[in-house]
Design a protein around this motif. Structure first.
Motif, PDB file in Angstrom:
ATOM      1  N   PHE A  38       0.855  -1.192   0.000  1.00 43.59           N
ATOM      2  CA  PHE A  38       0.000   0.000   0.000  1.00 43.59           C
ATOM      3  C   PHE A  38       0.888   1.239   0.000  1.00 43.59           C
ATOM      4  N   GLU A  39       0.340   2.340  -0.475  1.00 40.30           N
ATOM      5  CA  GLU A  39       1.074   3.602  -0.440  1.00 40.30           C
ATOM      6  C   GLU A  39       0.757   4.339   0.854  1.00 40.30           C
ATOM      7  N   GLU A  40       1.706   5.061   1.327  1.00 40.07           N
ATOM      8  CA  GLU A  40       1.527   5.781   2.589  1.00 40.07           C
ATOM      9  C   GLU A  40       0.685   7.034   2.362  1.00 40.07           C
ATOM     10  N   ARG A  41      -0.376   7.159   3.139  1.00 40.14           N
ATOM     11  CA  ARG A  41      -1.225   8.351   3.147  1.00 40.14           C
ATOM     12  C   ARG A  41      -1.438   8.739   4.612  1.00 40.14           C
ATOM     13  N   ILE A  42      -1.130   9.969   4.961  1.00 40.17           N
ATOM     14  CA  ILE A  42      -1.173  10.370   6.360  1.00 40.17           C
ATOM     15  C   ILE A  42      -2.336  11.324   6.628  1.00 40.17           C
ATOM     16  N   THR A  43      -2.836  11.230   7.857  1.00 40.75           N
ATOM     17  CA  THR A  43      -3.909  12.104   8.319  1.00 40.75           C
ATOM     18  C   THR A  43      -3.783  12.263   9.825  1.00 40.75           C
ATOM     19  N   PRO A  44      -4.240  13.358  10.404  1.00 38.64           N
ATOM     20  CA  PRO A  44      -4.173  13.505  11.866  1.00 38.64           C
ATOM     21  C   PRO A  44      -5.064  12.496  12.581  1.00 38.64           C
ATOM     22  N   VAL A  45      -4.567  11.958  13.695  1.00 39.68           N
ATOM     23  CA  VAL A  45      -5.358  11.058  14.535  1.00 39.68           C
ATOM     24  C   VAL A  45      -5.089  11.402  15.994  1.00 39.68           C
ATOM     25  N   MET A  46      -6.070  11.089  16.839  1.00 40.26           N
ATOM     26  CA  MET A  46      -5.970  11.413  18.260  1.00 40.26           C
ATOM     27  C   MET A  46      -6.881  10.492  19.041  1.00 40.26           C
ATOM     28  N   ALA A  47      -6.695  10.471  20.359  1.00 39.27           N
ATOM     29  CA  ALA A  47      -7.566   9.677  21.219  1.00 39.27           C
ATOM     30  C   ALA A  47      -8.957  10.287  21.232  1.00 39.27           C
ATOM     31  N   GLU A  48      -9.965   9.431  21.302  1.00 44.42           N
ATOM     32  CA  GLU A  48     -11.343   9.913  21.301  1.00 44.42           C
ATOM     33  C   GLU A  48     -11.609  10.815  22.503  1.00 44.42           C
ATOM     34  N   SER A  49     -10.951  10.558  23.626  1.00 43.38           N
ATOM     35  CA  SER A  49     -11.162  11.388  24.816  1.00 43.38           C
ATOM     36  C   SER A  49     -10.733  12.831  24.569  1.00 43.38           C
ATOM     37  N   LEU A  50      -9.656  13.017  23.813  1.00 42.17           N
ATOM     38  CA  LEU A  50      -9.235  14.382  23.484  1.00 42.17           C
ATOM     39  C   LEU A  50     -10.246  15.070  22.591  1.00 42.17           C
ATOM     40  N   LEU A  51     -10.791  14.336  21.654  1.00 42.94           N
ATOM     41  CA  LEU A  51     -11.759  14.928  20.740  1.00 42.94           C
ATOM     42  C   LEU A  51     -13.034  15.305  21.483  1.00 42.94           C
ATOM     43  N   ARG A  52     -13.457  14.437  22.413  1.00 42.69           N
ATOM     44  CA  ARG A  52     -14.676  14.748  23.163  1.00 42.69           C
ATOM     45  C   ARG A  52     -14.496  16.010  24.014  1.00 42.69           C
ATOM     46  N   SER A  53     -13.327  16.153  24.617  1.00 44.55           N
ATOM     47  CA  SER A  53     -13.110  17.315  25.473  1.00 44.55           C
ATOM     48  C   SER A  53     -12.978  18.598  24.682  1.00 44.55           C
ATOM     49  N   ALA A  54     -12.543  18.463  23.416  1.00 43.99           N
ATOM     50  CA  ALA A  54     -12.343  19.666  22.609  1.00 43.99           C
ATOM     51  C   ALA A  54     -13.569  20.040  21.801  1.00 43.99           C
ATOM     52  N   GLY A  55     -14.469  19.096  21.594  1.00 40.71           N
ATOM     53  CA  GLY A  55     -15.626  19.384  20.756  1.00 40.71           C
ATOM     54  C   GLY A  55     -15.260  19.310  19.287  1.00 40.71           C
ATOM     55  N   PRO A  56     -16.185  19.659  18.392  1.00 40.58           N
ATOM     56  CA  PRO A  56     -15.907  19.628  16.951  1.00 40.58           C
ATOM     57  C   PRO A  56     -14.660  20.462  16.630  1.00 40.58           C
ATOM     58  N   LEU A  57     -13.762  19.911  15.839  1.00 36.77           N
ATOM     59  CA  LEU A  57     -12.488  20.575  15.582  1.00 36.77           C
ATOM     60  C   LEU A  57     -12.459  21.260  14.231  1.00 36.77           C
ATOM     61  N   GLN A  58     -11.807  22.392  14.212  1.00 38.42           N
ATOM     62  CA  GLN A  58     -11.340  23.027  12.987  1.00 38.42           C
ATOM     63  C   GLN A  58      -9.832  22.790  12.923  1.00 38.42           C
ATOM     64  N   ILE A  59      -9.279  22.837  11.739  1.00 35.58           N
ATOM     65  CA  ILE A  59      -7.844  22.611  11.621  1.00 35.58           C
ATOM     66  C   ILE A  59      -7.065  23.601  12.485  1.00 35.58           C
ATOM     67  N   SER A  60      -7.547  24.824  12.573  1.00 32.24           N
ATOM     68  CA  SER A  60      -6.847  25.832  13.369  1.00 32.24           C
ATOM     69  C   SER A  60      -6.795  25.460  14.848  1.00 32.24           C
ATOM     70  N   ASP A  61      -7.761  24.612  15.309  1.00 33.73           N
ATOM     71  CA  ASP A  61      -7.778  24.211  16.713  1.00 33.73           C
ATOM     72  C   ASP A  61      -6.604  23.301  17.085  1.00 33.73           C
ATOM     73  N   LEU A  62      -5.944  22.717  16.094  1.00 34.04           N
ATOM     74  CA  LEU A  62      -4.821  21.832  16.371  1.00 34.04           C
ATOM     75  C   LEU A  62      -3.689  22.553  17.096  1.00 34.04           C
ATOM     76  N   ALA A  63      -3.621  23.865  16.917  1.00 33.52           N
ATOM     77  CA  ALA A  63      -2.536  24.628  17.557  1.00 33.52           C
ATOM     78  C   ALA A  63      -2.593  24.532  19.078  1.00 33.52           C
TER      79      ALA A  63
END
Length: 284
Positions: A154-179
């Motif tokens: 397979f070819e390498e394709r990358i995307t951001p990933v994180m624990a579900e607990s972090l996503l729940r605490s942060a709410g819906p994310l925008q790319i700018s929220d990654l900072a």
């Protein structure tokens, strides 16, 4: 009346005695008593109907007929021994080398393979290098640029990933929220994160950073909620399915690297090697 079977164990004793021309040394090698060795030689002589050795006070000597028979028996015994060793090798493990970054994808595949093929066993060696030579292995998984003659996995394709607990605490994310998160880097630099952000035409400050030597280590840290990493979508497929990780954005970016498989091309390849190659290639 049918003749008794050839005493094969006596042939081995004859070959050892003929090499040493000394019963004591032959008995030591065979882990037998001198009497037991003499009885084996006697049984073979009885079967053949002629003497193999002349016994003298100063030792043993092959008789003319024993000397004539020796090369043929030696060749036949070596053929049997080689056949047995080949059969033993046929039941041995396939030797597979793989980079540590591929473990999250590879290990479940090997477990499923051995469950469906109980007579097949893979001896796995992991490495941090990306050597494109097989060396002492039957097959190897490569990471890097496409390689001529290799099977593309397979070819390498990358995307951001994180624990579900972090996503729940942060709410819906925008790319700018990654900072606001800790950036987990799968290498000593930030090229993977930069590649993904540039593809989204976004520039972000990276205030908090953690660097790892492999993508697998960075992914493990993300599962523990340490921060957000970029990971190959194929490598973390099972983690996403089990909700150990979540991918907050749909966009993935090809890095140009691929995972591929090479295997021995000699005429006498180990049994089951074709099964291993077909399994890894078809389950992508």
């Amino acid at each position: 009346m049918s003749r008794q079977s050839l005493p094969l164990n006596a042939i081995h004793a004859f070959l050892v005695v003929a090499r040493h021309l000394n019963l004591t040394r032959a008995a030591d090698e065979l882990c037998l008593t001198q009497g037991a060795v003499s009885r084996k030689i006697g049984a073979l002589e009885s079967w053949l109907g002629f003497a193999l050795f002349d016994r003298h006070a100063r030792g043993l000597h092959l008789t003319p007929r024993g000397a004539a028979l020796l090369p043929q028996l030696k060749q036949g015994y070596e053929l049997m021994q080689n056949a047995a060793e080949q059969a033993l090798d046929a039941g041995g493990a396939l030797r597979l080398r793989a980079p540590t970054c591929a473990m999250r994808w590879l290990l479940p595949k090997l477990v499923q393979l051995e469950q469906q093929h109980p007579d097949l066993h893979v001896s796995l060696t992991t490495t941090l290098s990306h050597n494109q030579q097989l060396e002492n292995f039957d097959a190897a998984i490569l990471y890097g640029a496409p390689s001529a003659g290799a099977h593309l996995l397979f070819e390498e394709r990358i995307t951001p990933v994180m624990a579900e607990s972090l996503l729940r605490s942060a709410g819906p994310l925008q790319i700018s929220d990654l900072a606001g998160f800790t950036f987990l880097h799968p290498s000593e630099d930030d090229r993977d994160w930069r590649r993904w952000l540039q593809a989204q035409e976004v520039t972000l400050p990276m205030r908090r950073n953690q660097h790892f030597s492999t993508m697998d280590l960075a992914t493990g840290a993300a599962i523990e909620g340490f921060g957000v990493t970029v990971a190959d979508v194929t490598l973390v497929e099972s983690d996403l399915a089990a909700r150990r990780l979540v991918a907050p954005f749909a966009a993935s970016v090809a890095t140009g690297a691929v995972y591929s498989l090479i295997s021995r091309m000699e005429k006498e390849t180990p049994p089951h090697l074709a099964t291993l190659v077909a399994w890894l290639c078809q389950t992508v």
